[in-house]
Design a protein around this motif. Structure first.
Motif, PDB file in Angstrom:
ATOM      1  N   UNK A 165       0.792  -1.238   0.000  1.00  0.00           N
ATOM      2  CA  UNK A 165       0.000   0.000   0.000  1.00  0.00           C
ATOM      3  C   UNK A 165       0.823   1.287   0.000  1.00  0.00           C
ATOM      4  N   UNK A 166       1.916   1.336   0.737  1.00  0.00           N
ATOM      5  CA  UNK A 166       2.716   2.570   0.791  1.00  0.00           C
ATOM      6  C   UNK A 166       3.425   2.865  -0.531  1.00  0.00           C
ATOM      7  N   UNK A 167       3.438   1.891  -1.441  1.00  0.00           N
ATOM      8  CA  UNK A 167       4.120   2.082  -2.730  1.00  0.00           C
ATOM      9  C   UNK A 167       3.147   2.158  -3.899  1.00  0.00           C
ATOM     10  N   UNK A 168       1.867   2.091  -3.615  1.00  0.00           N
ATOM     11  CA  UNK A 168       0.880   2.233  -4.677  1.00  0.00           C
ATOM     12  C   UNK A 168       0.882   3.671  -5.179  1.00  0.00           C
ATOM     13  N   UNK A 169       0.558   3.829  -6.441  1.00  0.00           N
ATOM     14  CA  UNK A 169       0.524   5.137  -7.116  1.00  0.00           C
ATOM     15  C   UNK A 169       1.914   5.764  -7.247  1.00  0.00           C
ATOM     16  N   UNK A 170       2.962   4.909  -7.259  1.00  0.00           N
ATOM     17  CA  UNK A 170       4.327   5.400  -7.448  1.00  0.00           C
ATOM     18  C   UNK A 170       4.905   4.996  -8.799  1.00  0.00           C
ATOM     19  N   UNK A 171       4.140   4.230  -9.581  1.00  0.00           N
ATOM     20  CA  UNK A 171       4.639   3.727 -10.857  1.00  0.00           C
ATOM     21  C   UNK A 171       5.160   2.302 -10.773  1.00  0.00           C
ATOM     22  N   UNK A 172       5.246   1.756  -9.570  1.00  0.00           N
ATOM     23  CA  UNK A 172       5.774   0.395  -9.415  1.00  0.00           C
ATOM     24  C   UNK A 172       4.883  -0.630 -10.108  1.00  0.00           C
ATOM     25  N   UNK A 173       3.574  -0.496  -9.992  1.00  0.00           N
ATOM     26  CA  UNK A 173       2.666  -1.440 -10.636  1.00  0.00           C
ATOM     27  C   UNK A 173       2.845  -1.443 -12.143  1.00  0.00           C
ATOM     28  N   UNK A 174       2.925  -0.257 -12.737  1.00  0.00           N
ATOM     29  CA  UNK A 174       3.131  -0.156 -14.188  1.00  0.00           C
ATOM     30  C   UNK A 174       4.470  -0.762 -14.580  1.00  0.00           C
ATOM     31  N   UNK A 175       5.485  -0.539 -13.770  1.00  0.00           N
ATOM     32  CA  UNK A 175       6.816  -1.106 -14.035  1.00  0.00           C
ATOM     33  C   UNK A 175       6.756  -2.634 -14.005  1.00  0.00           C
ATOM     34  N   UNK A 176       6.046  -3.186 -13.047  1.00  0.00           N
ATOM     35  CA  UNK A 176       5.897  -4.637 -12.971  1.00  0.00           C
ATOM     36  C   UNK A 176       5.200  -5.189 -14.213  1.00  0.00           C
ATOM     37  N   UNK A 177       4.081  -4.577 -14.593  1.00  0.00           N
ATOM     38  CA  UNK A 177       3.331  -5.066 -15.751  1.00  0.00           C
ATOM     39  C   UNK A 177       4.166  -4.941 -17.023  1.00  0.00           C
TER      40      UNK A 177
END
Length: 142
Positions: free
Chosen positions: A77-89
């Motif tokens: 949760x503390x890393x959501x909306x940081x671009x990490x999810x897009x980087x993973x995908x």
């Protein structure tokens, strides 16, 4: 932070399972056993590791020679909306293209469909309920 592919025998796998549980299942009242799928061992697991801790993950399960399903996308949760999810995908998709995968499908929780749309995924079919919440079928040609 490092993105790395692991499998179900990797020492980081238990941390991946715990992250998936904490982000995806615990808030819905499910128990820990609900996070592990029978096909985990045959799936591709990409994890984000920071200082030895799994802070993000996304999985892919092949469903044919050129297609499969993205599932269990979770970011601390503390890393959501940081671009990490897009980087993973995006990192996962690059690996899938190299393996000959041409289309990815997924079941998106309705409230995060916009995230996947920004990455080029399109809604198809009718909305449905999964794990007690609204979902949408989505897909993307790679």
């Amino acid at each position: 932070m490092k993105l790395t592919f692991i499998d179900a025998s990797h020492p980081l796998y238990p941390q991946e399972l715990e992250l998936r549980y904490q982000v995806l299942r615990a808030p819905l009242g499910f128990d820990r056993s609900s996070v592990k799928f029978p096909f985990d061992a045959e799936s591709l697991h990409l994890v984000a590791v920071d200082d030895g801790r799994v802070v993000g993950c996304v999985l892919f399960h092949p469903e044919g020679p050129h297609t499969g399903r993205l599932f269990q996308m979770a970011v601390e949760p503390s890393r959501q909306k940081t671009g990490l999810g897009a980087q993973l995908v995006c990192t996962l998709e690059e690996a899938l293209v190299a393996r000959g995968i041409q289309e990815v499908t997924l079941h998106a929780r309705a409230h995060v469909a916009g995230f996947y749309e920004k990455l080029g995924y399109e809604v198809y079919g009718k909305p449905f309920v999964e794990v007690g919440i609204p979902h949408l079928h989505m897909r993307r040609r790679l």
